[in-house]
Design a protein around this motif. Structure first.
Motif, PDB file in Angstrom:
ATOM      1  N   GLN A   1       0.811  -1.203   0.000  1.00  0.00           N
ATOM      2  CA  GLN A   1       0.000   0.000   0.000  1.00  0.00           C
ATOM      3  C   GLN A   1       0.858   1.274   0.000  1.00  0.00           C
ATOM      4  OE1 GLN A   1      -3.347  -0.613   0.090  1.00  0.00           O
ATOM      5  NE2 GLN A   1      -3.765   1.518  -0.298  1.00  0.00           N
ATOM      6  N   GLU A   2       2.024   1.187   0.637  1.00  0.00           N
ATOM      7  CA  GLU A   2       2.831   2.385   0.860  1.00  0.00           C
ATOM      8  C   GLU A   2       3.226   3.073  -0.440  1.00  0.00           C
ATOM      9  OE1 GLU A   2       3.283  -0.458   2.307  1.00  0.00           O
ATOM     10  OE2 GLU A   2       3.165  -0.103   4.457  1.00  0.00           O
ATOM     11  N   LEU A   3       3.465   2.272  -1.477  1.00  0.00           N
ATOM     12  CA  LEU A   3       3.942   2.849  -2.729  1.00  0.00           C
ATOM     13  C   LEU A   3       2.964   3.865  -3.280  1.00  0.00           C
ATOM     14  CD1 LEU A   3       5.313  -0.315  -4.520  1.00  0.00           C
ATOM     15  CD2 LEU A   3       6.605   1.515  -3.432  1.00  0.00           C
ATOM     16  N   SER A   4       1.682   3.461  -3.329  1.00  0.00           N
ATOM     17  CA  SER A   4       0.706   4.356  -3.937  1.00  0.00           C
ATOM     18  C   SER A   4       0.469   5.563  -3.040  1.00  0.00           C
ATOM     19  CB  SER A   4      -0.596   3.622  -4.214  1.00  0.00           C
ATOM     20  OG  SER A   4      -1.056   2.989  -3.052  1.00  0.00           O
ATOM     21  N   GLU A   5       0.548   5.357  -1.720  1.00  0.00           N
ATOM     22  CA  GLU A   5       0.323   6.488  -0.814  1.00  0.00           C
ATOM     23  C   GLU A   5       1.388   7.541  -0.967  1.00  0.00           C
ATOM     24  OE1 GLU A   5      -0.053   4.928   3.084  1.00  0.00           O
ATOM     25  OE2 GLU A   5      -1.905   3.909   2.505  1.00  0.00           O
ATOM     26  N   ALA A   6       2.629   7.072  -1.063  1.00  0.00           N
ATOM     27  CA  ALA A   6       3.724   8.019  -1.224  1.00  0.00           C
ATOM     28  C   ALA A   6       3.527   8.848  -2.482  1.00  0.00           C
ATOM     29  CB  ALA A   6       5.042   7.257  -1.278  1.00  0.00           C
ATOM     30  N   ALA A   7       3.127   8.175  -3.562  1.00  0.00           N
ATOM     31  CA  ALA A   7       2.929   8.880  -4.819  1.00  0.00           C
ATOM     32  C   ALA A   7       1.774   9.875  -4.693  1.00  0.00           C
ATOM     33  CB  ALA A   7       2.652   7.884  -5.940  1.00  0.00           C
ATOM     34  N   ARG A   8       0.738   9.439  -3.970  1.00  0.00           N
ATOM     35  CA  ARG A   8      -0.428  10.305  -3.827  1.00  0.00           C
ATOM     36  C   ARG A   8      -0.065  11.581  -3.055  1.00  0.00           C
ATOM     37  NH1 ARG A   8      -5.202   7.864  -4.289  1.00  0.00           N
ATOM     38  NH2 ARG A   8      -4.188   6.012  -3.505  1.00  0.00           N
TER      39      ARG A   8
END
Lengths: 320, 279
Positions: B170-177
């Motif tokens: 999940q962390e990957l998309s959150e960081a990008a967001r």
């Protein structure tokens, strides 16, 4: 990528709330789903539902006429020649299925067992046995029609060279041998498939079980018969259902071996060919009849698949 | 265990190896005959059906490729198969992403709606499909066939891709967001590259049956200049009945792309075939 992963640790605290705070808007969700949904619904689901409706309507060429109830279904069993071709093709499909189970799937299981044990050239055999599966069923059919040609075919030539010329025959021209040949050619093409499925099933059985039996003095055969075979029940169920569905949908391979009419004398005629001829080589009302046949075939294949699956599941639970 | 009553039966090493080698021959010899006979003139094949070519001669391929229109069929097959696979994979990765990553209202319904297509006997819907394409003016049109093929690829592709997207952290998309990326950018720049192996599997598994399909082009394409290899093959086998050398070359040309594909992705194909059995 590095920028993103670098920030990973700082933001981890927020993950707990992700479902609420980070949910995309409805519009975004819809836009992501739309292409797949449209393609699939318009070109797959909609025609399938319509087939059900069309089976109860009269057709005149491409034009849909009046509602006729079950008349199309009745015609399938009363109008010559389909009333004769349909039961015959059905019986051929049943033979096709039984023959495939006995020959192809038994061989597939045997190969899976032999190739599961450590062995020289394991990978080579696995690849070779799977290779024909990649070839188009139509190409496999044409390939074997050349191989089995009565005059110039390598099969009869080999028999003659071995002094077995009396066994040489027009394999695909003789109604007695045509269907068995179709079954064998189909098995030649597909044997790698049950082999791989059974192989995956065998790989899922714990080696401890085999070791324990071996210490008790069990032979390879006994290990197979009393340990591996019962534990393969779910895979046997999957293979049986897939074989059933595949055989009752057979089309390209039979077309290449026996043509659209299932020559010789309808000996290789199967439901797939009957369905095609009813829809596209029939009279003006062909589309109604073909839709009715489609509904019957669907119901039959679906019911039997469900029954077989239920039966195997019960068998499985009884063993536990 | 009643096992003791069973007569002892063990395959000897020689017996099993013999069986495996014999069956390997049953698979490989016909293929070998096909390939060698493409290099032998038809007269020679008639005289002696099995034999090694006395000279290396590729005339049969030239005839099949040119005179028998295989260049045309081959291009049609390539264009139709590649377009269908691309379209289905693109649409399925969008849907698979949103279904795999988020639990929104209706996500369960859409997942099972797409997966249901895996078990439907789609060919039986050919009559309504024919009428639908006819009303859209897409009969005898390569685009019509591409749309149908893409639709058939959706269930499997959505099923596999959503499972792969679900596994990504999940962390990957959150960081990008947090960096200000919108959903589509997250999908295409961050997540999609991470499921590349799944995209390859999905593409290969659509490619093989579409390349080999005979049923849909037989019904949906009328003019010979639009035909794919399998349909072209039926005419070819009538026209070149007496020219065996060329017939064999036609079989090789049709199958070659799949052999190349298989040899370059054997592991992916074998693991994909057994995906239903491994838990």
């Amino acid at each position: 990528m590095t920028a993103i992963t670098g920030q990973k640790d700082e933001k981890r605290g927020q993950t707990a709330r992700r479902r609420n705070t980070l949910m995309p808007s409805r519009l975004t969700i819809a836009l992501f789903l739309l292409p797949a949904f449209l393609l699939y619904t318009i070109f797959m689901i909609y025609p399938l539902v319509q087939a059900l409706i069309f089976s109860t309507f009269e057709f005149n060429g491409l034009v849909r006429g009046a509602f006729v109830g079950l008349q199309n279904f009745e015609q399938l069993f009363t109008r010559y020649p389909i009333s004769e071709q349909l039961p015959r093709a059905f019986v051929h499909n049943v033979y096709f299925f039984i023959g495939t189970m006995l020959i192809q799937n038994t061989l597939g299981l045997l190969f899976a067992v032999l190739l599961h044990r450590p062995r020289f050239g394991k990978r080579f055999f696995r690849v070779v046995f799977t290779l024909p599966y990649l070839i188009s069923p139509l190409v496999v059919g044409y390939l074997w029609s050349l191989m089995l040609n009565p005059l110039f075919g390598p099969v009869n030539a080999t028999l003659r060279n071995l002094g077995l010329g009396s066994l040489a025959r027009p394999w695909l021209g003789d109604p007695a041998t045509a269907l068995p040949v179709v079954i064998l050619v189909n098995a030649w093409m597909w044997v790698g498939f049950p082999m791989l499925l059974f192989g995956a099933g065998l790989a899922g059985i714990e080696d401890d079980l085999r070791e324990a039996a071996r210490i008790d003095g069990a032979s390879n055969w006994q290990i197979f018969r009393w340990i591996e075979f019962p534990l393969l029940t779910p895979v046997i169920g999957i293979v049986t259902v897939l074989t059933f569905i595949g055989n009752f949908n057979a089309f390209g391979i039979v077309w290449a071996l026996g043509g659209v009419d299932g020559t010789p004398a309808g000996a290789t005629d199967v439901l797939g060919l009957v369905f095609f001829r009813t829809a596209f080589r029939g009279g003006a009302d062909a589309f109604g009849l073909a839709s009715a046949l489609a509904v019957l075939m669907f119901l039959f294949i679906f019911t039997v698949s469900v029954l077989v699956q239920t039966w195997f599941r019960r068998l499985e639970s009884r063993m536990q | 265990m009643r096992a003791l009553k069973i007569p002892k039966f063990t395959f000897t090493g020689i017996g099993t190896n013999g069986l495996l080698i014999v069956y390997a021959a049953v698979v490989l010899i016909p293929m070998f005959i096909v390939v060698t006979n493409t290099m032998r003139p038809t007269r020679e094949i008639y005289r002696e059906p099995i034999g090694l070519p006395s000279t290396i001669n590729f005339d049969s391929y030239v005839t099949a490729w040119g005179e028998a229109n295989f260049s045309l069929y081959f291009m049609n097959s390539m264009v139709i198969t590649v377009s269908s696979v691309t379209l289905a994979t693109a649409a399925a990765s969008l849907a698979g992403y949103i279904l795999g990553r988020y639990d929104f209202r209706g996500s369960r319904f859409f997942s099972s709606f797409f997966v249901a297509g895996l078990t439907l006997p789609f060919r039986l819907a050919i009559v309504p499909l024919f009428l639908l394409l006819n009303s859209l003016g897409l009969i005898d049109n390569r685009i019509g066939l591409i749309l149908v093929y893409a639709a058939t690829g959706i269930p499997f592709s959505v099923f596999i891709l959503s499972a792969f997207f679900r596994q990504l952290p999940q962390e990957l998309s959150e960081a990008a967001r947090i960096d200000g990326a919108n959903e589509f950018v997250i999908f295409s720049r961050v997540m999609l590259p991470l499921v590349r192996p799944a995209l390859a599997t999905v593409a290969i598994f659509q490619f093989v049956p579409l390349w080999n399909d005979f049923f849909f082009p037989l019904i949906l394409l009328r003019s010979t200049d639009k035909w794919t290899l399998p349909v072209g093959m039926t005419r070819f086998f009538g026209e070149f009945q007496t020219d065996w050398s060329t017939l064999f070359a036609g079989l090789v040309i049709t199958t070659l792309p799949l052999v190349v594909l298989f040899l370059s992705a054997t592991e992916q194909i074998i693991s994909g075939l057994t995906a239903g059995v491994r838990k």
